[in-house]
Design a protein around this motif. Structure first.
Motif, PDB file in Angstrom:
ATOM      1  N   ILE A 105       0.727  -1.282  -0.036  1.00 48.02           N
ATOM      2  CA  ILE A 105      -0.229  -0.034  -0.002  1.00 48.02           C
ATOM      3  C   ILE A 105       0.876   1.331   0.089  1.00 48.02           C
ATOM      4  N   ALA A 106       1.912   1.224   0.976  1.00 48.64           N
ATOM      5  CA  ALA A 106       2.801   2.503   0.657  1.00 48.64           C
ATOM      6  C   ALA A 106       3.640   2.612  -0.673  1.00 48.64           C
ATOM      7  N   GLN A 107       3.838   1.622  -1.177  1.00 52.90           N
ATOM      8  CA  GLN A 107       4.239   1.746  -2.553  1.00 52.90           C
ATOM      9  C   GLN A 107       3.389   2.220  -3.444  1.00 52.90           C
ATOM     10  N   GLN A 111       3.511   5.836  -5.750  1.00 52.78           N
ATOM     11  CA  GLN A 111       3.057   5.627  -7.164  1.00 52.78           C
ATOM     12  C   GLN A 111       1.997   6.690  -7.688  1.00 52.78           C
ATOM     13  N   GLN A 112       0.957   6.638  -6.660  1.00 55.11           N
ATOM     14  CA  GLN A 112       0.044   7.620  -6.838  1.00 55.11           C
ATOM     15  C   GLN A 112       0.285   9.113  -6.970  1.00 55.11           C
ATOM     16  N   GLU A 113       1.196   9.348  -5.751  1.00 57.05           N
ATOM     17  CA  GLU A 113       1.793  10.650  -5.559  1.00 57.05           C
ATOM     18  C   GLU A 113       2.552  11.178  -6.818  1.00 57.05           C
ATOM     19  N   GLU A 114       3.278  10.287  -7.522  1.00 57.10           N
ATOM     20  CA  GLU A 114       4.075  10.622  -8.560  1.00 57.10           C
ATOM     21  C   GLU A 114       3.338  10.946  -9.641  1.00 57.10           C
ATOM     22  N   ILE A 141      -0.078   5.606 -15.007  1.00 61.28           N
ATOM     23  CA  ILE A 141      -1.291   4.830 -15.020  1.00 61.28           C
ATOM     24  C   ILE A 141      -1.217   3.288 -15.186  1.00 61.28           C
ATOM     25  N   LYS A 142      -0.291   3.077 -16.207  1.00 63.72           N
ATOM     26  CA  LYS A 142      -0.229   1.584 -16.429  1.00 63.72           C
ATOM     27  C   LYS A 142       0.554   0.882 -15.350  1.00 63.72           C
ATOM     28  N   ASP A 143       1.620   1.565 -14.726  1.00 61.51           N
ATOM     29  CA  ASP A 143       2.143   0.840 -13.900  1.00 61.51           C
ATOM     30  C   ASP A 143       1.312   0.815 -12.567  1.00 61.51           C
ATOM     31  N   LEU A 144       0.584   1.922 -12.169  1.00 60.73           N
ATOM     32  CA  LEU A 144      -0.125   2.015 -11.033  1.00 60.73           C
ATOM     33  C   LEU A 144      -1.443   0.543 -11.056  1.00 60.73           C
TER      34      LEU A 144
END
Length: 155
Positions: A105-107, A111-114, A141-144
């Protein structure tokens, strides 16, 4: 039909075709003064129309950017919901699984912050630079999406 009649018929057809071609060749051609009789647009008209076209293109591009921003904001809201569901699921797990999911979740949140940083860059970017920023956002978006799907299926 006899052969001589066929021959005369072919000669008559050829004569008609030839007379039509000759008539077309003898048609009067436009003179230079006739071509200039209806002048094209003035330089000012061309400049004005060019500026209008540029303005229309810029408006279209900005509308496209705004639509993309709204779409990405909706996607981020969906990520918020999915991450919240994972957080709720973490509370139901044993200690080790909970710790693993919390790390995931932290990761995901990083990613969402980026993604949100890139979206902020897009909001302040020129319309010329938006294509490059869009590529970065699409990749984020694809990575997240992949990371969320992996976490959701694993836990």
């Amino acid at each position: 039909m006899k052969l001589s009649q066929v021959f005369r018929f072919e000669i008559a057809i050829a004569a008609l075709a030839l007379s039509g071609a000759i008539a077309a060749c003898n048609a009067p051609m436009e003179t230079e003064s006739e071509m200039n009789a209806s002048p094209g647009p003035t330089a000012e008209e061309v400049e004005r129309e060019t500026e209008e076209a540029i303005g229309t293109t810029a408006n279209y591009t900005q509308a496209e950017i705004n639509q993309y921003i709204e779409q990405t904001e909706r996607q981020i809201a969906t990520y918020d919901e999915r991450i919240a569901q994972l957080e709720a699921r973490a509370e139901t797990l044993g200690a080790q699984a909970q710790a693993e999911l919390e790390a995931e979740i932290a990761q995901l949140e990083r990613q969402q912050e980026e993604l949100e940083i890139q979206l902020a860059q897009l909001r302040s970017a020129s319309s010329d630079a938006w294509g490059e920023i869009q590529i970065g956002i699409d990749a984020a978006i694809k990575d997240l999406d992949s990371a969320l799907e992996r976490a959701e299926s694993q836990f």
